[in-house]
Design a protein around this motif. Sequence first.
Motif, PDB file in Angstrom:
ATOM      1  N   ASP A 158       1.107  -8.737  -4.243  1.00 17.97           N
ATOM      2  CA  ASP A 158      -0.316  -8.885  -3.932  1.00 17.97           C
ATOM      3  C   ASP A 158      -1.016  -7.530  -3.912  1.00 17.97           C
ATOM      4  O   ASP A 158      -2.122  -7.393  -4.436  1.00 17.97           O
ATOM      5  CB  ASP A 158      -0.503  -9.589  -2.583  1.00 17.97           C
ATOM      6  CG  ASP A 158      -0.655 -11.084  -2.761  1.00 17.97           C
ATOM      7  OD1 ASP A 158      -0.928 -11.520  -3.901  1.00 17.97           O
ATOM      8  OD2 ASP A 158      -0.500 -11.811  -1.778  1.00 17.97           O
ATOM      9  N   ALA A 159      -0.354  -6.547  -3.305  1.00 21.96           N
ATOM     10  CA  ALA A 159      -0.943  -5.205  -3.281  1.00 21.96           C
ATOM     11  C   ALA A 159      -1.096  -4.682  -4.716  1.00 21.96           C
ATOM     12  O   ALA A 159      -2.096  -4.044  -5.054  1.00 21.96           O
ATOM     13  CB  ALA A 159      -0.081  -4.260  -2.447  1.00 21.96           C
ATOM     14  N   GLY A 181     -10.135  -3.016 -12.647  1.00 27.34           N
ATOM     15  CA  GLY A 181     -10.663  -3.969 -13.622  1.00 27.34           C
ATOM     16  C   GLY A 181      -9.624  -4.573 -14.543  1.00 27.34           C
ATOM     17  O   GLY A 181      -9.946  -5.023 -15.646  1.00 27.34           O
ATOM     18  N   ARG A 182      -8.364  -4.585 -14.067  1.00 26.31           N
ATOM     19  CA  ARG A 182      -7.300  -5.144 -14.906  1.00 26.31           C
ATOM     20  C   ARG A 182      -6.715  -6.401 -14.287  1.00 26.31           C
ATOM     21  O   ARG A 182      -6.776  -6.588 -13.073  1.00 26.31           O
ATOM     22  CB  ARG A 182      -6.173  -4.112 -15.079  1.00 26.31           C
ATOM     23  CG  ARG A 182      -6.588  -2.859 -15.800  1.00 26.31           C
ATOM     24  CD  ARG A 182      -6.876  -3.143 -17.254  1.00 26.31           C
ATOM     25  NE  ARG A 182      -7.480  -1.987 -17.895  1.00 26.31           N
ATOM     26  CZ  ARG A 182      -8.097  -2.044 -19.074  1.00 26.31           C
ATOM     27  NH1 ARG A 182      -8.231  -3.187 -19.718  1.00 26.31           N
ATOM     28  NH2 ARG A 182      -8.612  -0.954 -19.607  1.00 26.31           N
ATOM     29  N   ARG A 183      -6.096  -7.202 -15.112  1.00 21.92           N
ATOM     30  CA  ARG A 183      -5.388  -8.385 -14.643  1.00 21.92           C
ATOM     31  C   ARG A 183      -3.940  -8.002 -14.330  1.00 21.92           C
ATOM     32  O   ARG A 183      -3.476  -6.937 -14.690  1.00 21.92           O
ATOM     33  CB  ARG A 183      -5.404  -9.460 -15.723  1.00 21.92           C
ATOM     34  CG  ARG A 183      -6.792  -9.718 -16.272  1.00 21.92           C
ATOM     35  CD  ARG A 183      -6.754 -10.841 -17.295  1.00 21.92           C
ATOM     36  NE  ARG A 183      -6.373 -12.087 -16.632  1.00 21.92           N
ATOM     37  CZ  ARG A 183      -5.940 -13.176 -17.264  1.00 21.92           C
ATOM     38  NH1 ARG A 183      -5.809 -13.160 -18.571  1.00 21.92           N
ATOM     39  NH2 ARG A 183      -5.626 -14.259 -16.592  1.00 21.92           N
ATOM     40  N   GLY A 184      -3.233  -8.920 -13.699  1.00 20.35           N
ATOM     41  CA  GLY A 184      -1.810  -8.702 -13.446  1.00 20.35           C
ATOM     42  C   GLY A 184      -1.565  -7.739 -12.301  1.00 20.35           C
ATOM     43  O   GLY A 184      -2.414  -7.559 -11.429  1.00 20.35           O
ATOM     44  N   ALA A 185      -0.390  -7.119 -12.315  1.00 17.17           N
ATOM     45  CA  ALA A 185       0.055  -6.293 -11.188  1.00 17.17           C
ATOM     46  C   ALA A 185       0.289  -4.862 -11.633  1.00 17.17           C
ATOM     47  O   ALA A 185       1.060  -4.609 -12.552  1.00 17.17           O
ATOM     48  CB  ALA A 185       1.341  -6.872 -10.603  1.00 17.17           C
ATOM     49  N   ASP A 230       3.199  -0.919   2.920  1.00 19.01           N
ATOM     50  CA  ASP A 230       2.460  -2.089   2.461  1.00 19.01           C
ATOM     51  C   ASP A 230       2.193  -2.109   0.962  1.00 19.01           C
ATOM     52  O   ASP A 230       1.459  -2.963   0.482  1.00 19.01           O
ATOM     53  CB  ASP A 230       1.160  -2.256   3.257  1.00 19.01           C
ATOM     54  CG  ASP A 230       0.259  -1.039   3.131  1.00 19.01           C
ATOM     55  OD1 ASP A 230       0.615  -0.106   2.376  1.00 19.01           O
ATOM     56  OD2 ASP A 230      -0.796  -1.016   3.780  1.00 19.01           O
ATOM     57  N   GLY A 231       2.789  -1.204   0.227  1.00 16.59           N
ATOM     58  CA  GLY A 231       2.740  -1.297  -1.224  1.00 16.59           C
ATOM     59  C   GLY A 231       1.458  -0.805  -1.860  1.00 16.59           C
ATOM     60  O   GLY A 231       1.239  -1.012  -3.055  1.00 16.59           O
ATOM     61  N   ARG A 232       0.598  -0.162  -1.091  1.00 15.28           N
ATOM     62  CA  ARG A 232      -0.595   0.388  -1.739  1.00 15.28           C
ATOM     63  C   ARG A 232      -0.256   1.765  -2.320  1.00 15.28           C
ATOM     64  O   ARG A 232       0.725   2.395  -1.929  1.00 15.28           O
ATOM     65  CB  ARG A 232      -1.768   0.477  -0.755  1.00 15.28           C
ATOM     66  CG  ARG A 232      -1.606   1.543   0.304  1.00 15.28           C
ATOM     67  CD  ARG A 232      -2.820   1.628   1.226  1.00 15.28           C
ATOM     68  NE  ARG A 232      -2.700   2.788   2.082  1.00 15.28           N
ATOM     69  CZ  ARG A 232      -1.970   2.851   3.197  1.00 15.28           C
ATOM     70  NH1 ARG A 232      -1.290   1.780   3.584  1.00 15.28           N
ATOM     71  NH2 ARG A 232      -1.894   3.952   3.908  1.00 15.28           N
ATOM     72  N   GLU A 233      -1.069   2.205  -3.261  1.00 20.08           N
ATOM     73  CA  GLU A 233      -0.850   3.506  -3.895  1.00 20.08           C
ATOM     74  C   GLU A 233      -1.040   4.610  -2.862  1.00 20.08           C
ATOM     75  O   GLU A 233      -2.093   4.686  -2.220  1.00 20.08           O
ATOM     76  CB  GLU A 233      -1.833   3.669  -5.053  1.00 20.08           C
ATOM     77  CG  GLU A 233      -1.762   4.987  -5.779  1.00 20.08           C
ATOM     78  CD  GLU A 233      -0.425   5.212  -6.483  1.00 20.08           C
ATOM     79  OE1 GLU A 233       0.403   5.958  -5.920  1.00 20.08           O
ATOM     80  OE2 GLU A 233      -0.224   4.638  -7.581  1.00 20.08           O
ATOM     81  N   GLU A 234      -0.031   5.448  -2.689  1.00 23.71           N
ATOM     82  CA  GLU A 234      -0.148   6.531  -1.712  1.00 23.71           C
ATOM     83  C   GLU A 234       0.090   7.891  -2.353  1.00 23.71           C
ATOM     84  O   GLU A 234       0.419   8.860  -1.658  1.00 23.71           O
ATOM     85  CB  GLU A 234       0.829   6.320  -0.552  1.00 23.71           C
ATOM     86  CG  GLU A 234       0.558   5.064   0.253  1.00 23.71           C
ATOM     87  CD  GLU A 234       1.360   5.023   1.552  1.00 23.71           C
ATOM     88  OE1 GLU A 234       1.262   5.972   2.346  1.00 23.71           O
ATOM     89  OE2 GLU A 234       2.093   4.038   1.745  1.00 23.71           O
ATOM     90  N   THR A 235      -0.053   7.976  -3.671  1.00 24.31           N
ATOM     91  CA  THR A 235       0.049   9.282  -4.305  1.00 24.31           C
ATOM     92  C   THR A 235      -1.110  10.141  -3.840  1.00 24.31           C
ATOM     93  O   THR A 235      -2.270   9.738  -3.978  1.00 24.31           O
ATOM     94  CB  THR A 235      -0.021   9.134  -5.838  1.00 24.31           C
ATOM     95  OG1 THR A 235       0.969   8.199  -6.261  1.00 24.31           O
ATOM     96  CG2 THR A 235       0.204  10.475  -6.512  1.00 24.31           C
ATOM     97  N   VAL A 245      -8.795 -10.209   5.189  1.00 26.31           N
ATOM     98  CA  VAL A 245     -10.008 -11.019   5.264  1.00 26.31           C
ATOM     99  C   VAL A 245     -11.104 -10.421   4.386  1.00 26.31           C
ATOM    100  O   VAL A 245     -11.937 -11.136   3.829  1.00 26.31           O
ATOM    101  CB  VAL A 245     -10.467 -11.207   6.737  1.00 26.31           C
ATOM    102  CG1 VAL A 245     -11.349 -10.068   7.215  1.00 26.31           C
ATOM    103  CG2 VAL A 245     -11.156 -12.552   6.906  1.00 26.31           C
ATOM    104  N   ALA A 246     -11.057  -9.104   4.234  1.00 27.02           N
ATOM    105  CA  ALA A 246     -12.074  -8.459   3.399  1.00 27.02           C
ATOM    106  C   ALA A 246     -11.926  -8.876   1.938  1.00 27.02           C
ATOM    107  O   ALA A 246     -12.899  -9.019   1.212  1.00 27.02           O
ATOM    108  CB  ALA A 246     -11.972  -6.947   3.524  1.00 27.02           C
ATOM    109  N   ARG A 247     -10.686  -9.096   1.501  1.00 24.23           N
ATOM    110  CA  ARG A 247     -10.491  -9.424   0.089  1.00 24.23           C
ATOM    111  C   ARG A 247     -10.279 -10.913  -0.145  1.00 24.23           C
ATOM    112  O   ARG A 247     -10.042 -11.334  -1.278  1.00 24.23           O
ATOM    113  CB  ARG A 247      -9.329  -8.620  -0.482  1.00 24.23           C
ATOM    114  CG  ARG A 247      -8.011  -8.961   0.121  1.00 24.23           C
ATOM    115  CD  ARG A 247      -6.848  -8.309  -0.581  1.00 24.23           C
ATOM    116  NE  ARG A 247      -5.640  -8.816   0.013  1.00 24.23           N
ATOM    117  CZ  ARG A 247      -4.911  -8.173   0.929  1.00 24.23           C
ATOM    118  NH1 ARG A 247      -5.246  -6.965   1.309  1.00 24.23           N
ATOM    119  NH2 ARG A 247      -3.827  -8.726   1.441  1.00 24.23           N
ATOM    120  N   ALA A 248     -10.337 -11.710   0.920  1.00 28.82           N
ATOM    121  CA  ALA A 248     -10.127 -13.154   0.750  1.00 28.82           C
ATOM    122  C   ALA A 248     -11.196 -13.724  -0.184  1.00 28.82           C
ATOM    123  O   ALA A 248     -12.341 -13.296  -0.185  1.00 28.82           O
ATOM    124  CB  ALA A 248     -10.168 -13.844   2.107  1.00 28.82           C
TER     125      ALA A 248
END
Lengths: 720, 720
Positions: free
Chosen positions: A297-298, A307-311, A320-325, B191-194
């Motif tokens: 999901d992240a 602006g892209r589809r997919g992962a 939590d899998g967000r970009e942390e670079t 909730v922000a991205r729901a």
Amino acid sequence: DRWVTPERRGVRESRRTVGLGAGVLYRRYRYVDRRGRATTVVTRRFASMAEPHAVAMQTTFVPENWSGVLHVHTAIDGRVTNTQVEQYAPFAHRHLRPDGEGHDPATGLWLRARTTQSDVGIGVATRTEVFTPGAPTDVRRRVTIARGRPQETYAIAVREGQPVRVHKTAAYHTARDRAISEPASAARQAVARAAPFTELLAAHVDAWRRLWERSHLELHTDGPAPVLALNLHTFHLVAATSPNVVDLDAGVGARGLHGEGYRGKIFWDELFVHRVLALHLPEASRALLLYRWRRLDAARQAAAAIGRRGAMFPWESGSDGREETPPEVFVPELRRWVPNHSAYQRHVGLAIGYSVWQYYQATGDVDFLRTYGAELMLEIARFFADLAFENPRTGRYEITGVMGPDEFHDSYPGSDEPGLSNNAYTNVMTVWLLRHALEVVDLLAHHYAARVTDRLGIGEHELARWARITTRMYVPFHDDRVISQFDGYDRLAPFDLEGYAARHGDISRLDVMLAARGDSPDRYQISKQADVLMLLYLLSAEELRELLGDLGYDWRAPALLRTVDYYVHRVSHGSTLSRVVHAWVQARTDRVASWECFTQALAVDIGHAPGTVTREGVHLGAMAGTLDLVERCYMGIETRDDALWLNPRLPEEVATLHTLITYRGQQLHVTATQSDMTLVAAPCDVPPLTVRPAGQAPASICGGQTLTFPLKRPAEETAR
Amino acid sequence: DRWVTPERRGVRESRRTVGLGAGVLYRRYRYVDRRGRATTVVTRRFASMAEPHAVAMQTTFVPENWSGVLHVHTAIDGRVTNTQVEQYAPFAHRHLRPDGEGHDPATGLWLRARTTQSDVGIGVATRTEVFTPGAPTDVRRRVTIARGRPQETYAIAVREGQPVRVHKTAAYHTARDRAISEPASAARQAVARAAPFTELLAAHVDAWRRLWERSHLELHTDGPAPVLALNLHTFHLVAATSPNVVDLDAGVGARGLHGEGYRGKIFWDELFVHRVLALHLPEASRALLLYRWRRLDAARQAAAAIGRRGAMFPWESGSDGREETPPEVFVPELRRWVPNHSAYQRHVGLAIGYSVWQYYQATGDVDFLRTYGAELMLEIARFFADLAFENPRTGRYEITGVMGPDEFHDSYPGSDEPGLSNNAYTNVMTVWLLRHALEVVDLLAHHYAARVTDRLGIGEHELARWARITTRMYVPFHDDRVISQFDGYDRLAPFDLEGYAARHGDISRLDVMLAARGDSPDRYQISKQADVLMLLYLLSAEELRELLGDLGYDWRAPALLRTVDYYVHRVSHGSTLSRVVHAWVQARTDRVASWECFTQALAVDIGHAPGTVTREGVHLGAMAGTLDLVERCYMGIETRDDALWLNPRLPEEVATLHTLITYRGQQLHVTATQSDMTLVAAPCDVPPLTVRPAGQAPASICGGQTLTFPLKRPAEETAR
């Protein structure tokens, strides 16, 4: 301070040893005080492989020439700081907030703490036991409950020459553990019921024995063999990714579990790790892939945000899998912050998709593929397919604005825009992934994949576009059919790498050396690490040739040899992963160079190699890479197209290689010598397996059977 | 209070409906104030099946005959209490401790709380959107951050006849969630991205559609059919055990997710649940079994605490798997505390072992068996084998000091010792479990089970003892070969159950009625619920006969019929599970009685059946039992000995039954009528399956094939 620690003045004969068989750390030293009283201290400690929540330490004190009172201090330190990495000194180094502490009369100390940002509760409890030759009354305990550091001090009556043993057992739980109520109470209960030291140790050793059986690589040479380094690498790999991860949400940290470097973050090292795990500890491989699946999901949000589809998986990430670079990094040598475009290394997603397929090929686990793996592969494929756009002029698909694995090139010289056009590694691996994503859809069509494609909303139109890309992706070449690292790499300035190295010595931080004089590697035909050549590490030459052929590119053996030759002279090996890849690609063309690269790769975290930063943690990817090199390159074991391919090519130095792999549920003892290869299948009821020895007819093997193949001699061999 | 709630005076035409297709709750009411201003309020709300962390509610307000300002109040209530169960009123009912709250301008409110004892962090965030026909300026928001209850009030300018819609979306996270950092921040981000309400709803409905496809039981009769009740049961079963549990540490609560009864505790209901899940949502079945596997250590400690080996699972348990059965319970009718020996229902472990095997038989998942299932079965087998002791006089094994499922009998009349001797259910199921534990060891011997047995230290000696018990366990019988519920059941006083019921009406709390006059069911040949007859629910008559035969007991059809006949007249059905079992055992002997029991079982949580306590939650085990009854009894689908056994016996009332099951990876549409049975295998690449229609030759079925069997007429049938 009256306390003796191993670092104190007066401490002699200090010696530290780790037993790789079970990761038991031995420490021994002798302390002589100013009055000449000598005491020998010996400790054994381990983090239990059998009881993942337990650690234990045994300390033996021998008062050699004195009698009197020995004071032993023990505590739980919730004020601990992370200070191993010098360059992080300016940043936060306290990550725990103590939140309760106390003493249980029957067992001992306990502490509760929380991580500062993520607010994860941690409970630790200890049990300390003192064994004296005399009466228990010889021991007095004093408890001090300091905020965040509960402590005990034991006053022990000792007699000359009579050893005293102290056992300290600790139990750890976090709020993320399952099947507990609250972590501090769970730790207190766990330590109360923990077995005695010797039993804990026996169970720990036994657990390691079982893991070694499944992961040991045997290498025999006529002369000295780099067995210790290989075993060290296996040891670290197993310690960081053991089957104890199965019920955890654990990823593959770049530094394993062994240091604070990169602050525990996850990069793309799993690419190297899964290739080994899939054949040895597939359950761990599966668990570590689930780490990525949980962060789909992240990754979807990250793709949507551009602006892209997919992962789009992150280059550096944590909980939590967000970009942390970090967008800028501080370079101590330059004393300044420099922009960091590493996040444009989109290829991390390709590595994940590749690892899913490796796991599936090794295990045949359709259920994993259906429930998790397909979703990972399809969502990543969707992202890369969406990145690719059709150039109307050429009719070919291109990908721009990305970085390849080579971190020397993150943009074109003089350009403000990060990213490069048509990084060959990214484009080819995108095609590879799309081919296999389509294969997954076909495969699961007869295993209810409709659920997956239906849920993801992947329709015929999208699949047709993927198929089109697999025949019309653009790959850049130089004039002589050398694959170009990216569009225009051959138009960069030449660089005399060997001359520079001869003049400056260690060039592992070449980018910093250039930056210090206002220059940049961006400008030159040099690479920090294997980039194009990674393709030959991940794909067999045959597979790569076929893939390029389907794209309409004729890329026969001479072009391959020229490509290898071109890049091996342009890489500074600024990444520990690079030498593994170079050893690999040269295994069949330059066996001497290959062996040299291999032995260099083995030294990455041993001894005093220049640039060694082992105190920050080990290089887990590179360690796994050396094991992979032995197994998949020198032994030539490859899992592809539902068959076990065998194409060994032992270095001249090596007499025998042996390993035990698990392929599709079947344990196979594999032995390779210079002249033949033998597979012994353990008794097992799985369906017969297909084996494809190079240049010979396919064979089949069942549980209980043995197969032996003679090997072709080098003279008969063409380039792989 | 100025606020209008559905419970307020002046609210009319109040109506609540739940759509079973997707669990959307509709509510509609009309409020007329003292000045005659009428407002219609319609809400739709759901907890998303597609986004397990999201819930959403849409409220539409129609000011029918007025214009002015509508005030809407919305909040997150961290002061919520659990007060649904009357008899828990004296106990703690506040389980959350608020720990932070606030407001994000872009989205809305958030709250952080912790559970009071287990200290699990919970984050909730809401987003509220108001849609008016007019300009957005018609809406004013006021935010009040009260401790533990952040709130918003919207003042909305409304015009007569023009509907105003309010969407409230909430996201929930707990500290036990994976792939998050901290739960409150995770909830705020979520909730922000729901997605907007309608998209969330569409995804939710779609997720339910896919689940219904896999779990729907179709029942056609000529007349009115209890379809609604069956669908309600499927709905609750799927809601409580959906594939969303796959990555959670979730068990099967006795009341599902639908009430506060039993405080969410886990009993043995999974026995009934897994039989259904294994054929429909096997991934959920697997996940729920892992809940038990994670608590093996707690079960091992419980066994050790009473001096036994292996794993003793608790009768009632919660987070950490320790026994939480209260030693005394307060009976409101008696106004006093009475001792509670329920924890002696050791048979809960047998239910877990049985469920593991059911899952394995349905799926053929060797990997699960090897990694988790075998350990569960072997450790439970070890415990029951250790409970069994050899009676030197008879040479037979006995088990004493336990309770069977029937809770009317927890000790012998006049005895201070809790527990009974040789409860037939426990002894027979112990033999069943040991037989299958030995089968597991054999099966895995060729799949590297050595790892499991080696790790658990199970040797030849122990296995030999298990084998001995399977041929020499003692089972008590009455003189006429009726299986005795326990030693001496036939010497208890007779009890005129029918006469008592005729005199007193509802006898579902017979124990309380007896206790109120100083008597006890312990003294009588009466049972609260099926106990011996459970054996015929879990094992086919054939299997039970063979098992008893191997023990040296001749137990042919007449003894079976006498056994059924004996107990059906002695059960008060004080448990909701009981009628399911009675419907089952009579399906082949007394179809009218069976159908009557079945329809009674269907009513357990519907309407106003006496003793209905639905406000405390649903009876998940009984609900699953009715589905199981249709599928495994009336349709006669049984998974045993690596084959799919088919032995349908439709009630006369039923024309057709249809379901879609997944057997060993193959989806099969199964249709049974009074005269034949048809299997349609969906296209699939798994190996051919063995099908064993009763009284006919075994057949085999592959993906894409159809098989039809004619059914024998009742006259030809012998007792099952």
